[in-house]
Write an enzyme that holds these catalytic residues in place. Structure first.
Site, PDB file in Angstrom:
ATOM      1  N   HIS A 123      -3.400  -5.758   1.159  1.00 49.40           N
ATOM      2  CA  HIS A 123      -2.691  -5.995   2.426  1.00 49.40           C
ATOM      3  C   HIS A 123      -2.668  -7.462   2.854  1.00 49.40           C
ATOM      4  O   HIS A 123      -3.568  -7.901   3.568  1.00 49.40           O
ATOM      5  CB  HIS A 123      -3.383  -5.192   3.536  1.00 49.40           C
ATOM      6  N   GLU A 126      -0.845  -8.689   5.121  1.00 50.95           N
ATOM      7  CA  GLU A 126      -0.608  -8.780   6.572  1.00 50.95           C
ATOM      8  C   GLU A 126      -1.907  -8.784   7.369  1.00 50.95           C
ATOM      9  O   GLU A 126      -1.902  -9.135   8.551  1.00 50.95           O
ATOM     10  CB  GLU A 126       0.327  -7.648   7.037  1.00 50.95           C
ATOM     11  N   CYS A 148       0.837  -1.203   0.000  1.00 54.63           N
ATOM     12  CA  CYS A 148       0.000   0.000   0.000  1.00 54.63           C
ATOM     13  C   CYS A 148       0.875   1.258   0.000  1.00 54.63           C
ATOM     14  O   CYS A 148       1.534   1.551  -0.988  1.00 54.63           O
ATOM     15  CB  CYS A 148      -0.966  -0.048   1.175  1.00 54.63           C
TER      16      CYS A 148
END
Lengths: 220, 81
Positions: free
Chosen positions: A193, A195, A85
């Site tokens: 994302h 994560e 990002c």
């Protein structure tokens, strides 16, 4: 493997990124934007957020943060570097990756579970996946529309450097590109994302974990 | 002292969603006849000392490295005083 996660003023996802690194079996090292020091890490992760308030352009100020001198040198030397990002925006502003990220074509901040198709599993961060595999991870951005001139886009496609493409196109990215890699395959930029998708308790599943476990095969 | 203005605009081929938002708002306010809006940035730099050619070249370097992103934006430097 020691994975450094840089915190810039305005980073939001640094804690989640460190957690994902640990869940994948690595050691997470917190790195500070103001230090000219990578603390001996084996890989670097630039997390999402709004570094320097997104002033000027997303990632434009962070690119000149002290730690980025070492990150750029290490990336050019072959160290695995992943920008997620805002981290992707920083890598583009640093010229480690081609192209740029501009405001979503629909002008709204998007926040959704997004399916991607993995198209390259030879990069340092995608080797745990199969080519053609579909993964669903979180996408949340206001300026995630990937743009580059046609020549650059053709080059990325011809060299197999599009690592992931959106199923559908949630932000107007050219050719639905969600992530790319550099020529050597060690530097990867990804708008969504992974994560936020490493544990079953929260997020859309564990499809994102592969980005972090891929690092193990780099070392081996 | 000299004042130098750097105008930064999105390249013509790059979509400008902010300009589009302004374009959409104008008719709602009763302003008709505007066919396109492009939104850019204007930087006003106060330069210490004489504005030599070297200093002006430096301003161009600032515009190219920080003030604009040449991948998506064009810039123009002009001396106003």
């Amino acid at each position: 493997m020691k994975v450094g996660v840089v915190t810039f003023p305005g980073s939001l996802d640094d804690a989640d990124a460190r957690r994902a690194v640990r869940v994948a079996g690595h050691e997470a090292i917190a790195l500070w934007h103001g230090d000219h020091d990578l603390q001996g890490v084996d890989a670097v992760l630039l997390p999402g957020g709004f570094s320097y308030g997104d002033y000027l352009r997303c990632g434009a100020i962070a690119r000149f943060a002290p730690v980025m001198t070492e990150v750029v040198d290490a990336a050019r030397g072959g160290m695995p570097v992943l920008g997620i990002c805002n981290g992707f925006q920083i890598l583009c502003e640093s010229h480690l990756l081609p192209g740029a990220l501009i405001r979503n074509d629909h002008r709204k901040f998007g926040c959704l579970d997004q399916t991607l198709t993995i198209e390259n599993n030879t990069s340092a961060w995608t080797s745990s996946y199969a080519v053609g595999q579909q993964v669903t991870i979180v996408l949340k951005n206001g300026e995630g529309s990937f743009v580059a001139d046609d020549k650059t886009l053709d080059m990325l496609e011809a060299e197999g450097r599009v690592i992931a493409r959106y199923v559908g196109n949630p932000n107007g990215s050219q050719r639905a590109i969600a992530g790319i890699t550099n020529e050597a395959g060690n530097v990867v930029g990804l708008m969504p994302h992974p994560e936020h998708a490493v544990e079953g308790l929260c997020g859309p599943g564990t499809d994102g974990l592969g980005f972090f476990t891929s690092l193990g095969s780099v070392l081996a | 002292m000299a004042r130098v203005v750097v105008d930064v605009m999105p390249k013509p081929e790059i979509l400008d969603p902010q300009g589009k938002a302004v374009l959409g708002a104008l008719p709602r306010l009763g302003f008709d006849g505007v066919t396109e809006v492009r939104q850019g940035k204007r930087f006003e730099l106060e330069i210490d000392g004489d504005l030599t050619e070297d200093r002006l070249a430096e301003v161009n370097a600032m515009a190219e490295t920080l003030l604009s992103n040449p991948v998506i934006e064009d810039y123009a430097v002009r001396v106003v005083s």
